[in-house]
Design a protein around this motif. Structure first.
Motif, PDB file in Angstrom:
ATOM      1  N   LEU A  67       0.832  -1.205   0.000  1.00 51.90           N
ATOM      2  CA  LEU A  67       0.000   0.000   0.000  1.00 51.90           C
ATOM      3  C   LEU A  67       0.867   1.256   0.000  1.00 51.90           C
ATOM      4  O   LEU A  67       0.603   2.207  -0.727  1.00 51.90           O
ATOM      5  CB  LEU A  67      -0.915  -0.011   1.219  1.00 51.90           C
ATOM      6  CG  LEU A  67      -1.947   1.096   1.322  1.00 51.90           C
ATOM      7  CD1 LEU A  67      -2.991   0.957   0.217  1.00 51.90           C
ATOM      8  CD2 LEU A  67      -2.620   1.079   2.675  1.00 51.90           C
ATOM      9  N   ALA A  68       1.937   1.233   0.783  1.00 45.47           N
ATOM     10  CA  ALA A  68       2.830   2.388   0.885  1.00 45.47           C
ATOM     11  C   ALA A  68       3.575   2.650  -0.417  1.00 45.47           C
ATOM     12  O   ALA A  68       4.066   3.750  -0.637  1.00 45.47           O
ATOM     13  CB  ALA A  68       3.835   2.177   2.018  1.00 45.47           C
ATOM     14  N   ASN A  69       3.646   1.656  -1.284  1.00 48.58           N
ATOM     15  CA  ASN A  69       4.420   1.783  -2.519  1.00 48.58           C
ATOM     16  C   ASN A  69       3.577   1.641  -3.773  1.00 48.58           C
ATOM     17  O   ASN A  69       4.106   1.334  -4.840  1.00 48.58           O
ATOM     18  CB  ASN A  69       5.561   0.757  -2.499  1.00 48.58           C
ATOM     19  CG  ASN A  69       6.529   1.038  -1.376  1.00 48.58           C
ATOM     20  OD1 ASN A  69       7.244   2.021  -1.404  1.00 48.58           O
ATOM     21  ND2 ASN A  69       6.506   0.219  -0.353  1.00 48.58           N
ATOM     22  N   LEU A  70       2.266   1.866  -3.640  1.00 51.58           N
ATOM     23  CA  LEU A  70       1.388   1.784  -4.807  1.00 51.58           C
ATOM     24  C   LEU A  70       1.653   2.922  -5.782  1.00 51.58           C
ATOM     25  O   LEU A  70       2.076   4.008  -5.388  1.00 51.58           O
ATOM     26  CB  LEU A  70      -0.079   1.869  -4.376  1.00 51.58           C
ATOM     27  CG  LEU A  70      -0.753   0.581  -3.972  1.00 51.58           C
ATOM     28  CD1 LEU A  70      -2.184   0.851  -3.531  1.00 51.58           C
ATOM     29  CD2 LEU A  70      -0.745  -0.436  -5.084  1.00 51.58           C
ATOM     30  N   THR A  71       1.384   2.659  -7.032  1.00 51.09           N
ATOM     31  CA  THR A  71       1.472   3.686  -8.065  1.00 51.09           C
ATOM     32  C   THR A  71       0.142   3.705  -8.816  1.00 51.09           C
ATOM     33  O   THR A  71      -0.665   2.781  -8.692  1.00 51.09           O
ATOM     34  CB  THR A  71       2.605   3.381  -9.066  1.00 51.09           C
ATOM     35  OG1 THR A  71       2.296   2.153  -9.735  1.00 51.09           O
ATOM     36  CG2 THR A  71       3.956   3.282  -8.379  1.00 51.09           C
ATOM     37  N   MET A  72      -0.064   4.742  -9.608  1.00 52.48           N
ATOM     38  CA  MET A  72      -1.271   4.817 -10.436  1.00 52.48           C
ATOM     39  C   MET A  72      -1.347   3.609 -11.364  1.00 52.48           C
ATOM     40  O   MET A  72      -2.414   3.031 -11.553  1.00 52.48           O
ATOM     41  CB  MET A  72      -1.269   6.121 -11.247  1.00 52.48           C
ATOM     42  CG  MET A  72      -1.467   7.372 -10.430  1.00 52.48           C
ATOM     43  SD  MET A  72      -3.152   7.596  -9.850  1.00 52.48           S
ATOM     44  CE  MET A  72      -3.927   8.217 -11.336  1.00 52.48           C
ATOM     45  N   LYS A  73      -0.225   3.223 -11.934  1.00 55.27           N
ATOM     46  CA  LYS A  73      -0.201   2.087 -12.857  1.00 55.27           C
ATOM     47  C   LYS A  73      -0.549   0.782 -12.149  1.00 55.27           C
ATOM     48  O   LYS A  73      -1.324  -0.021 -12.656  1.00 55.27           O
ATOM     49  CB  LYS A  73       1.158   1.965 -13.539  1.00 55.27           C
ATOM     50  CG  LYS A  73       1.196   0.844 -14.570  1.00 55.27           C
ATOM     51  CD  LYS A  73       2.533   0.716 -15.241  1.00 55.27           C
ATOM     52  CE  LYS A  73       2.620  -0.384 -16.260  1.00 55.27           C
ATOM     53  NZ  LYS A  73       1.738  -1.491 -16.163  1.00 55.27           N
ATOM     54  N   LYS A  74       0.018   0.584 -10.955  1.00 56.93           N
ATOM     55  CA  LYS A  74      -0.288  -0.642 -10.213  1.00 56.93           C
ATOM     56  C   LYS A  74      -1.769  -0.716  -9.880  1.00 56.93           C
ATOM     57  O   LYS A  74      -2.372  -1.786  -9.958  1.00 56.93           O
ATOM     58  CB  LYS A  74       0.550  -0.711  -8.936  1.00 56.93           C
ATOM     59  CG  LYS A  74       2.013  -1.013  -9.177  1.00 56.93           C
ATOM     60  CD  LYS A  74       2.777  -1.027  -7.865  1.00 56.93           C
ATOM     61  CE  LYS A  74       4.260  -1.176  -8.084  1.00 56.93           C
ATOM     62  NZ  LYS A  74       5.020  -1.076  -6.819  1.00 56.93           N
ATOM     63  N   LEU A  75      -2.347   0.424  -9.484  1.00 55.63           N
ATOM     64  CA  LEU A  75      -3.778   0.445  -9.187  1.00 55.63           C
ATOM     65  C   LEU A  75      -4.602   0.100 -10.422  1.00 55.63           C
ATOM     66  O   LEU A  75      -5.565  -0.658 -10.345  1.00 55.63           O
ATOM     67  CB  LEU A  75      -4.203   1.818  -8.658  1.00 55.63           C
ATOM     68  CG  LEU A  75      -3.911   2.085  -7.194  1.00 55.63           C
ATOM     69  CD1 LEU A  75      -4.184   3.544  -6.867  1.00 55.63           C
ATOM     70  CD2 LEU A  75      -4.746   1.176  -6.316  1.00 55.63           C
ATOM     71  N   LYS A  76      -4.212   0.653 -11.561  1.00 58.91           N
ATOM     72  CA  LYS A  76      -4.927   0.352 -12.798  1.00 58.91           C
ATOM     73  C   LYS A  76      -4.801  -1.129 -13.149  1.00 58.91           C
ATOM     74  O   LYS A  76      -5.774  -1.769 -13.539  1.00 58.91           O
ATOM     75  CB  LYS A  76      -4.394   1.208 -13.949  1.00 58.91           C
ATOM     76  CG  LYS A  76      -5.207   1.054 -15.210  1.00 58.91           C
ATOM     77  CD  LYS A  76      -4.779   2.018 -16.283  1.00 58.91           C
ATOM     78  CE  LYS A  76      -5.692   1.847 -17.499  1.00 58.91           C
ATOM     79  NZ  LYS A  76      -5.373   2.791 -18.542  1.00 58.91           N
ATOM     80  N   ASP A  77      -3.606  -1.683 -12.962  1.00 59.82           N
ATOM     81  CA  ASP A  77      -3.393  -3.108 -13.223  1.00 59.82           C
ATOM     82  C   ASP A  77      -4.230  -3.989 -12.302  1.00 59.82           C
ATOM     83  O   ASP A  77      -4.567  -5.116 -12.652  1.00 59.82           O
ATOM     84  CB  ASP A  77      -1.913  -3.472 -13.082  1.00 59.82           C
ATOM     85  CG  ASP A  77      -1.045  -2.848 -14.169  1.00 59.82           C
ATOM     86  OD1 ASP A  77      -1.596  -2.375 -15.202  1.00 59.82           O
ATOM     87  OD2 ASP A  77       0.190  -2.817 -13.987  1.00 59.82           O
ATOM     88  N   MET A  78      -4.576  -3.479 -11.116  1.00 64.03           N
ATOM     89  CA  MET A  78      -5.405  -4.232 -10.171  1.00 64.03           C
ATOM     90  C   MET A  78      -6.890  -4.177 -10.549  1.00 64.03           C
ATOM     91  O   MET A  78      -7.695  -4.870  -9.948  1.00 64.03           O
ATOM     92  CB  MET A  78      -5.242  -3.674  -8.753  1.00 64.03           C
ATOM     93  CG  MET A  78      -3.949  -3.981  -8.116  1.00 64.03           C
ATOM     94  SD  MET A  78      -3.976  -3.255  -6.456  1.00 64.03           S
ATOM     95  CE  MET A  78      -2.340  -3.636  -5.905  1.00 64.03           C
ATOM     96  N   GLY A  79      -7.224  -3.293 -11.496  1.00 63.63           N
ATOM     97  CA  GLY A  79      -8.611  -3.207 -11.925  1.00 63.63           C
ATOM     98  C   GLY A  79      -9.299  -1.896 -11.604  1.00 63.63           C
ATOM     99  O   GLY A  79     -10.494  -1.744 -11.842  1.00 63.63           O
TER     100      GLY A  79
END
Length: 105
Positions: A67-79
């Motif tokens: 959570l502390a290292n999330l990025t916009m791209k990672k969030l998008k990849d998660m759905g």
């Protein structure tokens, strides 16, 4: 002792610069403390109107370190496709990571 005039030796760095790792650890520690005060991750997300992320984070089994290292791209990849909620979440996570950020809880 703590205030003696002895020369302080810097530890040898075997794996390079440790600042990024220490920064990530501090971000994670700050998140953990503030989420505890907020009643947990789910409660915090709901209080921000971001309950859609509760299901995503549970399905992906997101840890506090992640959570502390999330990025916009990672969030998008998660759905999480919508940009607005992702931006709001990223801003809120940045506030959680800071030791002195104004909190609503």
């Amino acid at each position: 002792g703590l205030f003696s005039a002895t020369k302080v030796r810097k530890p040898a760095l075997i794996f390079g610069d440790r600042k990024p790792l220490l920064n990530r650890r501090m971000r994670t520690i700050n998140i953990e403390k503030k989420l505890q005060r907020a009643g947990g991750l789910s409660s915090w997300l709901v209080s921000l109107g971001l309950e859609r992320f509760v299901k995503i984070f549970r399905q992906k089994n997101v840890s506090k370190f992640q959570l502390a290292n999330l990025t916009m791209k990672k969030l998008k990849d998660m759905g999480a496709d919508a940009v607005g909620p992702r931006r709001k979440l990223m801003h809120a996570i940045d506030c959680l990571c800071q030791p002195y950020c104004f909190e609503r809880f």
